[in-house]
Scaffold this active site. Sequence first.
Site, PDB file in Angstrom:
ATOM      1  N   LYS A 196       1.193   7.338   9.633  1.00 51.07           N
ATOM      2  CA  LYS A 196       0.152   7.373   8.616  1.00 51.07           C
ATOM      3  C   LYS A 196      -0.258   8.812   8.271  1.00 51.07           C
ATOM      4  O   LYS A 196      -0.682   9.094   7.165  1.00 51.07           O
ATOM      5  CB  LYS A 196      -1.084   6.599   9.079  1.00 51.07           C
TER       6      LYS A 196
HETATM    7  C1  LIG Z   1       1.066   1.074   9.821  1.00 49.86           C
HETATM    8  C2  LIG Z   1       2.130   1.023  10.830  1.00 49.86           C
HETATM    9  C3  LIG Z   1       3.288   0.256  10.646  1.00 49.86           C
HETATM   10  C4  LIG Z   1       3.472  -0.638   9.447  1.00 49.86           C
HETATM   11  O1  LIG Z   1       3.649   0.130   8.258  1.00 49.86           O
HETATM   12  P1  LIG Z   1       3.424  -0.556   6.847  1.00 49.86           P
HETATM   13  O2  LIG Z   1       3.539   0.556   5.865  1.00 49.86           O
HETATM   14  O3  LIG Z   1       2.047  -1.148   6.882  1.00 49.86           O
HETATM   15  O4  LIG Z   1       4.470  -1.585   6.694  1.00 49.86           O
HETATM   16  C5  LIG Z   1       4.280   0.306  11.615  1.00 49.86           C
HETATM   17  N1  LIG Z   1       4.133   1.058  12.721  1.00 49.86           N
HETATM   18  C6  LIG Z   1       3.034   1.808  12.935  1.00 49.86           C
HETATM   19  C7  LIG Z   1       2.941   2.590  14.176  1.00 49.86           C
HETATM   20  C8  LIG Z   1       2.006   1.833  11.988  1.00 49.86           C
HETATM   21  O5  LIG Z   1       0.913   2.578  12.212  1.00 49.86           O
END
Ligand SMILES: *Cc1c(COP(=O)(O)O)cnc(C)c1O
Length: 496
Positions: free
Chosen positions: A113
Amino acid sequence: MNDLYYKSTRSNKEKILSSQAIVNGIACDGGLYIPSSFPKIDKPFLQLKEMDYRQLAFYIIKKYLTDFDGEELKSCIDSAYDAKFDSPLIAPLIKVGEVFFLELYHGLTLAFKDMALSILPHILKVSVSKLNIGKDIVILTATSGDTGKAALEGFANVDGTKIIVFYPKEGVSQIQERQMTTQEGNNTYVIAIEGNFDDAQTGVKRIFNDKEFNRILNDNGYMFSSANSINIGRLIPQIVYYIYAYIKLLKLGEISSGEKINVVVPTGNFGNILSSYYAKKMGLPINKFICASNENNVLYDFINTGIYDKQRELKVTSSPSMDILISSNLERLLYDLCDNDVDMVNGLIGELNKSGRYEINSRMKNKLGDFYGEFTTDSETIETIREVFKDFNYLIDTHTAVGYDVYKKYIKAASDKTKTVIASTASAFKFPESIIGAIDSKFRVSDKFALIERMAEITNKTIPKGIKDIGRRKILHNTVCKQEQMKSVISEILGL
Ligand SMILES: *Cc1c(COP(=O)(O)O)cnc(C)c1O
């Protein structure tokens, strides 16, 4: 220069520039913004391969933020991808056995993120001043664990903004919770919801679409925006790292220019994998999009049957950031699959809201052919972490392990030799309580924060600075509320 604009997935009326789409977060009709067309990668990969992460980010993002001038964007990029990242490469690509892990967790909060949320606050700030909005922006965020902290870190102490994060009380890891509840900053608010991520996300979306509440906010000098991946400003920076992985493979001599690759993406809200899909629309040669789910396998069902059905119990798994039944960004894929037919999207989303289920037609199903969907159980996840550590002395987190296990299932089913990049979405240090048992046979439950130190010892790694001393940090947020109370909590925070 070019005529790219942003519009909703649900109607054709609104045509706005990137700054407005980013400030709005979600379209007036409840739909999601998408670019009117996809700019093409118009330089040869052999030339791109000499670029570093910042240069590539500039080249790609500039094509989408058409109302930003070069200096503005460059300053956003320089402030985002700097020494906050504990690798100068920003997103290192690591070969492990036959596959390549694209480590997207070198930012402050140890999850992918950060790749978008380190830059979004800067882009938003420029957008707000471009548009002369004259209001404070309230970032309203639902989190399955990682978005919340990354958004808090990105927006803390940013003038003219407040950030309010809702997380599911029982649905995040202990480290994730502690990362959020210890967040400093004079404009940060963290609230636990009695419920799961879908409750939090649905509550937030409802508030975004509440006309009366938005009017009250407006009268008090505020305006909502979103840091969730419903905001197109989250997806655009994520396109960059797929192209970055590609040019790194080229540079390493692992592929030749134009050769196709596969991507494996541990998926929840469908934002990360959609960014790879957008990279392909720009001209990145991607063969398969391998969509990896945990036991909340709605997307596995959807990809294999064309039926999306959220009517099932949400399970709490060891990969909490993927514990989602309503994958918001799938709406953007639907729009693409039906050749931009807004009536079709409206119909499908309408059905989902009414009955919790929809089925796409056969023409749309055929266009799903580039996707492969599989899922992994919790016990397979832990076994995968153990195996990868034993065989390669390489530690992956629970989400990345879901990706790797699904990749192995794919290879078994398809015996495909295409070079494959796995999006490594979080650091293992974020989920010590799940991971320690896989790598330490002498493990006994002890203080959960002591586990981090034990993990560092076993793996011979230093504890990432984002969570060092986290057990000793002061808890600054402890509000808990029900979904129905979200609005009143916000009113209280903003003094409405
Ligand atoms: C948010 C997240 C995901 C999922 O990603 P999306 O874009 O919501 O599909 C997978 N792994 C981790 C560690 C995340 O923080």
